[in-house]
Design an enzyme around this catalytic site. Structure first.
Site, short mmCIF file in Angstrom:
data_model
loop_
_atom_site.label_atom_id
_atom_site.label_comp_id
_atom_site.label_asym_id
_atom_site.label_seq_id
_atom_site.Cartn_x
_atom_site.Cartn_y
_atom_site.Cartn_z
N ASP A 54 8.74 4.03 -10.95
CA ASP A 54 7.49 4.20 -11.71
C ASP A 54 7.11 5.66 -11.98
OD1 ASP A 54 7.16 1.43 -11.70
OD2 ASP A 54 6.12 1.46 -9.77
N GLU B 166 3.09 -2.34 -18.25
CA GLU B 166 2.72 -3.63 -17.67
C GLU B 166 1.24 -3.65 -17.27
OE1 GLU B 166 4.79 -4.24 -13.91
OE2 GLU B 166 4.47 -2.14 -13.36
P1 ATP Z 1 6.23 0.96 -4.71
O1 ATP Z 1 5.86 2.22 -5.47
O2 ATP Z 1 7.54 0.45 -5.05
O3 ATP Z 1 5.14 -0.06 -4.74
P2 ATP Z 1 5.27 1.62 -2.10
O4 ATP Z 1 5.88 2.34 -0.95
O5 ATP Z 1 4.03 2.25 -2.69
O6 ATP Z 1 6.41 1.42 -3.17
P3 ATP Z 1 3.73 -0.48 -0.86
O7 ATP Z 1 3.91 -1.96 -0.90
O8 ATP Z 1 2.43 0.10 -1.27
O9 ATP Z 1 4.95 0.11 -1.70
O10 ATP Z 1 4.02 0.05 0.63
C1 ATP Z 1 5.23 -0.29 1.29
C2 ATP Z 1 4.95 -0.52 2.74
O11 ATP Z 1 4.39 0.69 3.32
C3 ATP Z 1 3.90 -1.58 3.04
O12 ATP Z 1 4.43 -2.89 3.03
C4 ATP Z 1 3.46 -1.18 4.43
O13 ATP Z 1 4.44 -1.59 5.36
C5 ATP Z 1 3.47 0.34 4.35
N1 ATP Z 1 2.12 0.84 4.02
C6 ATP Z 1 1.48 0.76 2.84
N2 ATP Z 1 0.24 1.28 2.92
C7 ATP Z 1 0.08 1.71 4.18
C8 ATP Z 1 -0.99 2.36 4.91
N3 ATP Z 1 -2.16 2.66 4.34
N4 ATP Z 1 -0.76 2.67 6.22
C9 ATP Z 1 0.41 2.37 6.82
N5 ATP Z 1 1.44 1.76 6.19
C10 ATP Z 1 1.30 1.43 4.90
#
Ligand code: ATP
Length: 320
Positions: A128, A224
């Site tokens: 993204d 999206e």
């Molecule tokens: P994408 O950009 O692909 O969505 P992302 O890393 O932002 O990737 P998320 O689903 O937001 O995807 O976060 C991945 C994982 O990180 C979550 O399932 C959780 O395990 C952990 N996580 C997310 N937010 C927090 C938070 N505030 N504190 C601790 N762990 C977190």
């Protein structure tokens, strides 16, 4: 001194994650540091699903999409007790430090673990391009290539049938994939969270392109979660000279062999992650700014607004 590094991929998968895993593994091993692969993101950390990584573990993955270690979301990881259990598991396995490859949610998890005593470094792995502290994320270039290849194909058929193709691309509240695709494909319109969306304006513009400008096809690239593109296509057919067709590119955008740009980016970022951990630094995330590999505290990156894309939107407007 760091002796054993864990590596995991978390959140949505992105092409180039394997190249990052390989880089972290090879560079750490070449510095005499042991490496442990953790399966399925923070879930593997909680369930102690670990594998020792050797040079061979990361052979022949550089060119493969997806992630060899698997990825998952573990919402419970926000809870203190879950994080404490993970710290215990890391201590039991003798893992001193961690490289977390993922998006900003994964970064928050990495920051939490660092504050509890395990140095973590975040690498931006997401198609993204929605993470602050870096110009580009690992996977963005490959997803862009997929979008461009597909929109080029749609253009061939659109121009033969006086069609308006409305193409929905991914982005998760970030318009970069749509904007870069629109510029690269010479689209007629781009609609993103940054441009905002006004249905009447879109139809008015397409009416103008179809009648006054007499274009025999039009491509609209839209991020999206902005509108129902099937509905918009129907309205285009009813209200303009074009026959509207919607295409949702969907999950093909996540797949494919990473481009050389993503392989280079992942390899360079993996190197930086290991170097930072060897210097005893944790709680940072790695970025690329003006083609220099950099790092900033995760807390800073999460607060910082992303660089403005104003100039690129202006370029798009001037090219239409
Ligand atoms: P994408 O950009 O692909 O969505 P992302 O890393 O932002 O990737 P998320 O689903 O937001 O995807 O976060 C991945 C994982 O990180 C979550 O399932 C959780 O395990 C952990 N996580 C997310 N937010 C927090 C938070 N505030 N504190 C601790 N762990 C977190």
């Amino acid at each position: 001194m760091v002796r054993k590094i864990g590596v995991l991929t978390s959140g949505g998968d992105a092409p180039g994650m394997n190249a990052a895993i390989r880089s972290v593994t090879r560079i750490a091993l070449n510095n005499g540091i042991e490496v442990v692969g953790i399966h399925d993101g923070y879930r593997g950390l909680l369930e102690e699903s670990f594998e020792p990584m050797t040079r061979q573990s990361v052979s022949e993955i550089l060119n493969r999409g997806g992630t060899k270690l698997g990825s998952a979301r573990l919402p419970e990881f926000r809870e203190d007790e879950v994080q404490d259990q993970c710290i215990k598991n890391l201590n039991r396995a003798g893992i001193d430090a961690l490289v977390v490859i993922g998006g900003d949610g994964s970064y928050r998890g990495a920051l939490a673990l660092t504050r509890k005593g395990i140095n973590c470094i975040g690498l931006p792995g997401t198609i993204d391009n929605d993470i602050a502290g870096t110009d580009f994320t690992i996977g963005f270039d490959t997803a862009l290539r997929t979008c461009v290849e597909n929109v080029d194909k749609l253009r061939d058929t659109s121009s033969s049938h006086h069609r308006c193709s409305i193409v929905e691309v991914m982005g998760n509240h970030c318009g970069d994939l749509a904007l870069y695709t629109a510029v690269s494909c010479g689209a007629e319109m781009v609609i993103t969270p940054e441009t905002g969306y006004d249905e009447l304006e879109v139809l008015e513009r397409l009416r103008y392109l179809g009648s006054a400008v007499k274009k025999n096809h039009a491509i609209v690239i839209i991020s999206e979660k902005i509108c129902d593109v099937e509905e918009l296509a129907k309205k285009v057919s009813l209200n303009t000279n074009f026959s509207g067709r919607a295409t949702v590119l969907g999950h093909i955008q996540r797949g494919g062999s990473p481009t050389p740009t993503d392989r280079m980016l992942a390899s360079r970022m993996g190197e930086k992650a290991v170097d930072l951990l060897m210097e005893g630094i944790g709680g940072h995330c790695v970025g690329i700014i003006d083609n220099h590999i950099t790092s900033v505290p995760i807390s800073e990156a999460l607060e910082r607004p992303r660089a403005s894309r104003k100039q690129l939107y202006r370029l798009f407007d001037r090219l239409v």
